[in-house]
Write a protein that holds these residues in place. Structure first.
Motif, mmCIF file in Angstrom:
data_model
loop_
_atom_site.group_PDB
_atom_site.id
_atom_site.type_symbol
_atom_site.label_atom_id
_atom_site.label_comp_id
_atom_site.label_asym_id
_atom_site.label_seq_id
_atom_site.Cartn_x
_atom_site.Cartn_y
_atom_site.Cartn_z
ATOM 1 N N ILE A 259 31.798 35.066 34.158
ATOM 2 C CA ILE A 259 31.156 34.724 35.432
ATOM 3 C C ILE A 259 32.202 34.205 36.418
ATOM 4 O O ILE A 259 31.880 33.538 37.382
ATOM 5 N N ALA A 260 33.462 34.507 36.129
ATOM 6 C CA ALA A 260 34.557 34.065 36.992
ATOM 7 C C ALA A 260 34.692 35.018 38.174
ATOM 8 O O ALA A 260 34.434 36.203 38.053
ATOM 9 N N PRO A 261 35.113 34.485 39.303
ATOM 10 C CA PRO A 261 35.250 35.340 40.472
ATOM 11 C C PRO A 261 36.313 36.390 40.228
ATOM 12 O O PRO A 261 37.237 36.135 39.485
ATOM 13 N N TRP A 262 36.320 37.405 40.827
ATOM 14 C CA TRP A 262 35.353 38.094 41.648
ATOM 15 C C TRP A 262 35.084 39.423 40.998
ATOM 16 O O TRP A 262 35.967 40.001 40.401
ATOM 17 N N GLY A 263 33.915 39.922 41.158
ATOM 18 C CA GLY A 263 33.572 41.237 40.663
ATOM 19 C C GLY A 263 32.082 41.450 40.788
ATOM 20 O O GLY A 263 31.298 40.527 40.573
ATOM 21 N N THR A 264 31.692 42.650 41.142
ATOM 22 C CA THR A 264 30.275 42.947 41.360
ATOM 23 C C THR A 264 29.652 43.723 40.211
ATOM 24 O O THR A 264 28.459 44.022 40.262
ATOM 25 N N SER A 265 30.418 44.044 39.191
ATOM 26 C CA SER A 265 29.893 44.797 38.046
ATOM 27 C C SER A 265 29.677 43.878 36.860
ATOM 28 O O SER A 265 30.394 42.898 36.674
ATOM 29 N N LEU A 266 28.681 44.226 36.067
ATOM 30 C CA LEU A 266 28.445 43.505 34.822
ATOM 31 C C LEU A 266 29.492 43.927 33.796
ATOM 32 O O LEU A 266 29.953 45.061 33.799
#
Length: 185
Positions: free
Chosen positions: A125-132
């Motif tokens: 859940i660390a930044p950054w990324g929009t994909s699971l």
């Protein structure tokens, strides 16, 4: 007898990888299914206490969120609101404190719905990324089935939208695996 008002509430931040699970799954459900009039789907993002109004308008709330419980990433969790209150010190759900506080306010107002949290143990859940991440994405279909079953048990119904296929939904960015076919309740 009037059917229960069911709120399916996806919470999380889609910019923080697995933490966006709830929002991603609510969008996937909206794109793939038609629901009975007593079911509302809501992208709650990170709104916290601002969700008090929709929560107090519901009889049954299904919260979809990343759930940290010390299990293997990808593990599916189901937590009742009563258990959530008892385990608040452990902060299982990423948004647990906001949810417990919001439910407490709803109770003070005399409008606390029944509530269940359905989620998946996150890997990152660390930044950054929009994909699971892969272990979470691999369990989205199973979590979707659990959410649909919870809707059914609460008195709601659903059907796969006409002409929608897992591939069409994936092209919209809302599918992380096969939807499992056409289900009707």
């Amino acid at each position: 007898m009037k059917p229960q008002r069911i709120l399916v509430l996806g919470v999380g931040n889609v910019l923080l990888k697995d933490e966006g699970l709830g929002v991603h799954l609510v969008h996937r459900l909206q794109a793939s299914y038609e629901f009975s009039d007593n079911v509302e789907l809501l992208d709650g993002g990170t709104l916290g206490l601002r969700l008090l109004d929709p929560i107090t308008q519901a009889d049954h709330v299904i919260v979809i969120d990343a759930v940290q419980n010390g299990a293997e990433p990808g593990t599916i969790h189901k937590i009742s609101a009563e258990m959530l209150s008892k385990k608040v010190a452990f902060k299982n759900s990423i948004h647990q404190l906001d949810l417990v506080e919001t439910l407490a306010y709803a109770e003070v107002l005399g409008r606390r719905p029944t509530c269940v949290i359905l989620g998946i143990e996150p890997l990152d859940i660390a930044p950054w990324g929009t994909s699971l991440t892969p272990p979470v994405a691999a369990k989205v279909e199973a979590l979707e089935a659990l959410v649909l079953e919870e809707i059914h048990q609460a008195g709601g119904s659903w059907a796969l939208k006409a002409g929608e296929s897992p591939e069409a939904c994936e092209a919209k960015g809302y599918v992380f695996g096969d939807s499992g076919g056409n289900h009707r309740h």
